[in-house]
Design a protein around this motif. Structure first.
Motif, PDB file in Angstrom:
ATOM      1  N   GLU C 233      15.153 -35.572  35.406  1.00  0.00           N
ATOM      2  CA  GLU C 233      15.329 -35.196  36.819  1.00  0.00           C
ATOM      3  C   GLU C 233      14.443 -34.026  37.193  1.00  0.00           C
ATOM      4  O   GLU C 233      14.434 -33.000  36.517  1.00  0.00           O
ATOM      5  CB  GLU C 233      16.788 -34.817  37.056  1.00  0.00           C
ATOM      6  N   GLY C 234      13.723 -34.204  38.283  1.00  0.00           N
ATOM      7  CA  GLY C 234      12.844 -33.139  38.741  1.00  0.00           C
ATOM      8  C   GLY C 234      11.510 -33.151  38.024  1.00  0.00           C
ATOM      9  O   GLY C 234      10.581 -32.442  38.414  1.00  0.00           O
ATOM     10  N   GLN C 235      11.408 -33.971  36.981  1.00  0.00           N
ATOM     11  CA  GLN C 235      10.136 -33.989  36.235  1.00  0.00           C
ATOM     12  C   GLN C 235       9.628 -35.418  36.091  1.00  0.00           C
ATOM     13  O   GLN C 235       9.254 -35.868  35.027  1.00  0.00           O
ATOM     14  CB  GLN C 235      10.354 -33.406  34.833  1.00  0.00           C
ATOM     15  N   GLU C 236       9.677 -36.150  37.235  1.00  0.00           N
ATOM     16  CA  GLU C 236       9.276 -37.556  37.149  1.00  0.00           C
ATOM     17  C   GLU C 236       7.770 -37.718  36.986  1.00  0.00           C
ATOM     18  O   GLU C 236       7.294 -38.761  36.583  1.00  0.00           O
ATOM     19  CB  GLU C 236       9.728 -38.324  38.397  1.00  0.00           C
ATOM     20  N   ASP C 237       7.000 -36.700  37.324  1.00  0.00           N
ATOM     21  CA  ASP C 237       5.547 -36.822  37.221  1.00  0.00           C
ATOM     22  C   ASP C 237       5.113 -36.448  35.807  1.00  0.00           C
ATOM     23  O   ASP C 237       4.688 -35.312  35.533  1.00  0.00           O
ATOM     24  CB  ASP C 237       4.885 -35.911  38.262  1.00  0.00           C
ATOM     25  N   CYS C 238       5.243 -37.443  34.918  1.00  0.00           N
ATOM     26  CA  CYS C 238       4.969 -37.186  33.497  1.00  0.00           C
ATOM     27  C   CYS C 238       3.561 -36.657  33.279  1.00  0.00           C
ATOM     28  O   CYS C 238       3.340 -35.717  32.505  1.00  0.00           O
ATOM     29  CB  CYS C 238       5.159 -38.474  32.691  1.00  0.00           C
ATOM     30  N   LEU C 239       2.602 -37.282  33.967  1.00  0.00           N
ATOM     31  CA  LEU C 239       1.198 -36.972  33.690  1.00  0.00           C
ATOM     32  C   LEU C 239       0.819 -35.558  34.109  1.00  0.00           C
ATOM     33  O   LEU C 239      -0.193 -35.022  33.678  1.00  0.00           O
ATOM     34  CB  LEU C 239       0.306 -37.992  34.413  1.00  0.00           C
ATOM     35  N   MET C 240       1.686 -34.955  34.963  1.00  0.00           N
ATOM     36  CA  MET C 240       1.357 -33.616  35.422  1.00  0.00           C
ATOM     37  C   MET C 240       1.244 -32.647  34.239  1.00  0.00           C
ATOM     38  O   MET C 240       0.401 -31.751  34.222  1.00  0.00           O
ATOM     39  CB  MET C 240       2.430 -33.128  36.399  1.00  0.00           C
ATOM     40  N   CYS C 241       2.165 -32.831  33.253  1.00  0.00           N
ATOM     41  CA  CYS C 241       2.106 -31.972  32.068  1.00  0.00           C
ATOM     42  C   CYS C 241       1.461 -32.667  30.880  1.00  0.00           C
ATOM     43  O   CYS C 241       0.700 -32.069  30.133  1.00  0.00           O
ATOM     44  CB  CYS C 241       3.520 -31.516  31.678  1.00  0.00           C
ATOM     45  N   HIS C 242       1.801 -33.940  30.722  1.00  0.00           N
ATOM     46  CA  HIS C 242       1.357 -34.628  29.519  1.00  0.00           C
ATOM     47  C   HIS C 242      -0.037 -35.232  29.665  1.00  0.00           C
ATOM     48  O   HIS C 242      -0.604 -35.711  28.680  1.00  0.00           O
ATOM     49  CB  HIS C 242       2.351 -35.746  29.153  1.00  0.00           C
ATOM     50  N   GLY C 243      -0.579 -35.216  30.882  1.00  0.00           N
ATOM     51  CA  GLY C 243      -1.921 -35.774  31.052  1.00  0.00           C
ATOM     52  C   GLY C 243      -2.956 -34.934  30.314  1.00  0.00           C
ATOM     53  O   GLY C 243      -3.828 -35.446  29.620  1.00  0.00           O
ATOM     54  N   GLU C 244      -2.814 -33.612  30.443  1.00  0.00           N
ATOM     55  CA  GLU C 244      -3.752 -32.718  29.775  1.00  0.00           C
ATOM     56  C   GLU C 244      -3.108 -31.952  28.638  1.00  0.00           C
ATOM     57  O   GLU C 244      -3.796 -31.227  27.926  1.00  0.00           O
ATOM     58  CB  GLU C 244      -4.301 -31.717  30.798  1.00  0.00           C
TER      59      GLU C 244
END
Lengths: 323, 408, 270
Positions: C233-244
């Motif tokens: 919850e609140g962290q649905e944008d996985c790639l925001m952190c895990h992309g880089e």
């Protein structure tokens, strides 16, 4: 009182027209009654209906079924039903007895009794397409209909959703889409009516690799079933389930083991289910025709009695009247 | 312009007199806020919320309807139990208008109103329970299934609702002051009463006949070809009992809306109705025994279902029959009223048995009803009580309208 | 009338209409006899007309055919053509020599043909002929004949894969679990970058058919190793952190290149 010529004429014309009117209505009324009687004497003994000639049925030979569930898959595909979560190849579904529901028109169940010696038996459950279906007689808007081709079909354009058909079915087959608020439908096997009318074979029959399910004219299927039983008396119980049960069903079954042990209901009797409400329905026009005269008679009788009371006791207060 | 303004000037006092019971708007609203109304209002709000849920998510949201058990409390309570209780209309109506029993005249309008409301809310429950309630008129105008008993039920309920509305309309017209309409409506009374008895005979028995189609699914103690007759006769007992019971309530809670004739004759009426009900119940009991003999199910009486059946017919049919008799002989109005309530409960139990409890008796793992259904029923029932009270507060139901007193 | 139900529908409908017509006629009768005063005609004639009209309707309305029942919609062509089915199960392997040696009498299999040994297809159609039910369809006769004999003689394969060696289809590349994912078309229509689009020759396939061939390689054990250590919850944008790989978050591995946020939670659940 001496009436004028004009008013006497009026009286006479009134009487004459009233007489004419009564004559006419009696004549027309009795002719209508006669018509209806003629219509019904064509089949005076309403006990022997053989259904539409050459109508189709299905035969399930339980001895051949291997429980591969290709029929379930073909049914899901033919009717554009959603794919169930557990894949069709998964045999663990047999651990519980399933029943058809709104997303699965037919299911195969596995049965096993030790005294059968060896193999489990599989039975495919779906609408039996009765010859005289209880559900069709129950439907108040004729949404369910026994088609002349044989299958019991459904017209969702008129269904009101009263679910009396589900109450009526002795095989507990029809189900309802309770989670659908806008267009809930009654769901059950329709024998791939859309395929039959194009000359094709229903999905399950076409897909069965061992031809445990056969599609054809019901009269012919009965002959084939009898022949199979006669040729292999050790292999079959000498009974075709559905030949007479509940007045006969379109779907027939032959089996190696007694039908009660496969979850079949064997106490349904041979009376077609619509017969059970026929007597009551005959009561309706009787009431409609006789009650008016009966009750009108009561009313006139009590009114007359009151008038007699009044004339005999003109000074008695109504409120003191004892019953 | 003058005509119009004259008419408009009459509207406000009319509203105050007839809708707000003579109070100013402010006072009326203050009067409405009573403990009973607040509790009823709360229940109604919760019930309405569930009804909205039903129309968004389907019946699965508030009922426990399953593949095997399609009907739940809405039909068992609203239709199967509600309709026999609403037989008060045709029973008292025929007693007064067809059989000329004038001493029951004070309760006839109340009986008709109760009947009308009962059927009206049976239709309301149907609208909640049907899969596609916007198609409720289909059996009338679109597609006919005359081989179905339910087709009959649909037609008759619709027709009978109209008949009851028309039968009650003289009271409405008296309230509104439409003298000519009232005269016309009164002329129809006899015809409507006869038609009402015809329709009632048919649909009271048809509700039972619906289960004739399910011989294996309804427990053999309750399944009998006599079901239509059993339902019809018990409906007469139900109608009579309801009138006894509700008139007792009116004496307690709506006294200020009655007139002296009503109050003074109520005891005698109660005893008379109780007397009649005892005979009806006794007849009903006899018919139940005949049904048992017809099916030769004596052996089943020893089972747990048999025990429940015996309770139903001995405690809730035979016992009230004797209690009524005892009450009328001893002129014990309180006992008669208590027995009437008991009989009403017995009728509800019988209808619940046939439509819900003893139906599908041999199916394992059944969930008979959902709590939400119960709340919706309570809500609709609360609305029914409020509507009844609203009407009785305004229209001449328990009393004669002063303008028309001399006509009776 | 061929069935009891048709008979019932006709007779009940007719008798209801006649009964209702009678009711109106009865009212007209009653008025005539008991009602007094003027306006008699106004009351009687409409009733009588209604009675006659309904009586006439008694025949016309019931004998009219009900509207055509709409048959359910069905797909035009089935995705499961015989070619696909054959591809799924493959032909059966059959060793004629072995059977010739162990069964001396040819007519055990080439039956009902006197002295001849005809090809099976001479009499048995595919799938089968509903007009000629005594002759099962071609695939079925093999199963009937072969499997029943194998069962009786307790020799030879009796299950599907015993003869259809190719029936064990190796999973056709499904990288994510399929539980709870029923609407394949939601993502695989080509609208999400990185998600493969359904090829043209699958055009007539419907959602329910995908899983018959496309099976997942992942099972419960695999899923356990892919569990999420944090709330979603609140962290649905996985790639925001895990992309880089920002803030200590493990970077998306090479073989996940091109996958978008929608697909992460198909494997990585809490």
């Amino acid at each position: 009182m001496i009436k004028s010529k004009d008013s006497r004429k009026k009286d006479i014309t009134k009487k004459v027209s009233r007489r004419n009117f009564l004559k006419n209505t009696t004549a027309i009324g009795s002719s209508l009654l006669g018509w209806s009687l003629i219509g019904s004497t064509k089949k005076a003994s309403a006990k022997s209906f053989s259904g539409h000639p050459d109508h189709f049925g299905m035969l399930t030979d339980i001895t051949r079924c291997i429980g591969c569930r290709r029929c379930e898959a073909a049914c899901v595909e033919s009717n554009s039903l959603p794919h169930p979560e557990i894949p069709f190849e998964d045999k663990s579904v047999f651990e519980q007895k399933r029943r058809p529901d709104e997303k699965l028109y037919t299911v195969v169940n596995r049965y096993y009794e030790p005294h059968w010696l060896g193999e489990p038996e599989y039975n495919k459950v779906q609408c039996n397409h009765c010859e005289e279906p209880a559900c069709v007689s129950a439907c108040l808007v004729r949404a369910l209909k026994k088609s002349p081709e044989g299958p019991v079909i459904y017209n969702e354009k008129v269904c009101v959703g009263c679910r009396y058909c589900i109450i009526a079915c002795p095989f507990y087959i029809p189900t309802y889409e309770y989670s659908n608020a806008s267009r809930p439908k009654v769901q059950k096997c329709f024998m791939c009516y859309h395929k039959i009318t194009k000359g094709e074979v229903p999905g399950c029959a076409g897909a069965c690799p061992v031809e445990a399910i056969t599609f054809g004219k019901r009269s012919q299927l009965i002959k084939i079933a009898r022949e199979r039983i006669r040729n292999n008396p050790d292999r079959y119980v000498d009974h075709i389930y559905g030949e007479h049960e509940a007045g006969g069903t379109g779907w027939l079954y032959i089996s190696r083991v007694p039908f009660e042990e496969l979850g079949f209901q064997t106490d349904l009797g041979v009376t077609p289910f619509p017969e059970f409400t026929k007597e009551f329905l005959s009561f309706v026009p009787l009431v409609l025709v006789v009650w008016p005269a009966l009750l009108g008679g009561f009313y006139l009788f009590s009114k007359r009695r009151q008038e007699v009371n009044k004339t005999e006791n003109p000074h008695t207060n109504e409120k003191d009247d004892k019953r | 312009m003058n005509e119009l303004s004259k008419k408009l000037a009459l509207v406000r006092p009319w509203i105050r007199e007839n809708l707000f019971l003579g109070f100013s708007t402010k006072d009326y609203i203050q009067k409405i806020i009573s403990p009973f109304n607040i509790i009823a209002g709360f229940i109604i709000l919760v019930g309405l919320y569930f009804i909205v849920l039903r129309f968004i998510h389907g019946l699965a949201a508030i009922t426990s309807a399953s593949d095997v058990d399609p009907w739940g409390l809405f039909l068992s309570w609203g239709l199967f139990a509600g309709v026999p209780l609403s037989a008060s209309g045709f029973v008292i109506g025929s007693a007064v208008y067809l059989f000329g029993l004038k001493e029951y005249r004070p309760v006839v309008k109340n009986a008709i109103l109760l009947g009308f409301l009962g059927y009206f809310f049976a239709v309301v429950f149907l609208l909640i329970d049907l899969g596609r309630p916007w198609r409720i008129y289909y059996p009338m105008f679109v597609s006919y299934g005359p081989a179905s008993v339910m087709f009959l039920v649909a037609w008759h309920v619709a027709l009978y609702l109209s008949v009851q509305a028309l039968e009650f309309s003289p009271s409405v017209f008296e309230w509104l002051g439409f003298k000519n309409f009232r005269k016309w409506a009164l002329k129809l009374t006899i015809g409507l009463t006869i038609f009402g008895v015809i329709l009632s005979t048919l649909h009271q028995s048809a509700l039972g006949a619906m289960f004739l189609l399910t011989p294996g699914k309804l427990h053999p103690l309750w399944y009998t070809p006599y079901i239509p007759w059993l339902f019809f006769i018990s409906s007469i007992a139900a109608g009579l009992s309801l009138v006894i019971f509700v008139s007792a309530l009116t004496e307690r809670f709506l006294k200020h809306r009655t007139d002296s004739q009503y109050l003074s004759s109520l005891n005698k009426i109660t005893l008379g109705l109780g007397n009649a009900t005892s005979f009806v119940l006794f007849t009903y009991f006899g018919l139940k025994l005949i049904a048992l003999a017809h099916g030769n199910h004596w052996g089943l009486l020893g089972t747990s279902w048999g025990l429940w059946y015996l309770i139903e017919i001995l405690v809730f049919v035979l016992l009230p029959s004797f209690l009524f008799l005892h009450g009328t002989k001893g002129k014990n109005v309180v006992l008669v009223r208590f027995t009437a309530l008991f009989t009403i409960i017995g009728i509800i139990i019988n209808r619940f048995n046939v439509s819900l409890i003893a139906f599908n008796w041999n199916v394992p793992h059944r969930e008979l009803f959902h709590l939400k259904e119960f709340i919706v029923i309570a809500a609709v029932f609360a609305i029914e009580i409020l509507v009844y009270r609203w009407i009785v507060n305004r229209m001449p139901v328990l009393r004669e309208h002063p303008d028309y007193k001399e006509e009776h | 009338m061929n069935t009891l139900l048709e008979f019932l529908e006709f007779t009940k409908g007719t008798s209801y209409l006649i009964a209702i017509a009678f009711l109106f006629g009865f009212i007209a009768f009653w008025q005539l006899i008991y009602a007094r005063g003027k306006g008699l005609a106004i009351r009687v004639i409409p009733m009588a007309i209604l009675a006659l009209v309904l009586g006439g309707l008694a025949y016309t309305s019931i004998t009219q055919k009900a509207g055509k029942i709409a048959a359910p919609e069905a797909p035009e062509t089935s995705f499961f053509s015989p070619t696909i089915l054959v591809a799924m199960y493959g032909p059966a392997s059959f060793d004629h020599e072995v059977h010739q040696e162990s069964i001396e009498d040819c007519t055990v299999c080439h039956h009902k043909s006197g002295d001849r040994t005809p090809r099976c297809k001479e009499c048995h159609a595919e799938p089968f002929d509903p007009e000629n039910l005594n002759k099962p369809g071609i695939a079925h006769v093999f199963h009937l004949l072969c499997i029943s004999c194998h069962k009786e003689e307790q020799v030879g394969p009796t299950d599907c894969t015993g003869c259809h060696h190719e029936a064990d289809i190796s999973p056709l590349s499904v990288v994510h679990p399929l539980t709870g994912v029923e609407n394949c078309l939601k993502c695989h229509k080509g609208q999400i970058p990185g998600v493969p689009k359904i090829p043209e020759d699958h055009a007539s396939a419907t959602n329910g058919q995908c899983q018959i061939c496309h099976k997942t390689e992942l099972d419960e054990a695999d899923l356990a190793t892919r569990k999420l250590p944090h709330e979603v919850e609140g962290q649905e944008d996985c790639l925001m952190c895990h992309g880089e790989g920002i803030g200590g978050a493990p970077k998306v591995p090479e073989d996940h290149a091109g996958r978008t946020n929608e697909t992460c939670q198909l494997c990585h659940k809490q």
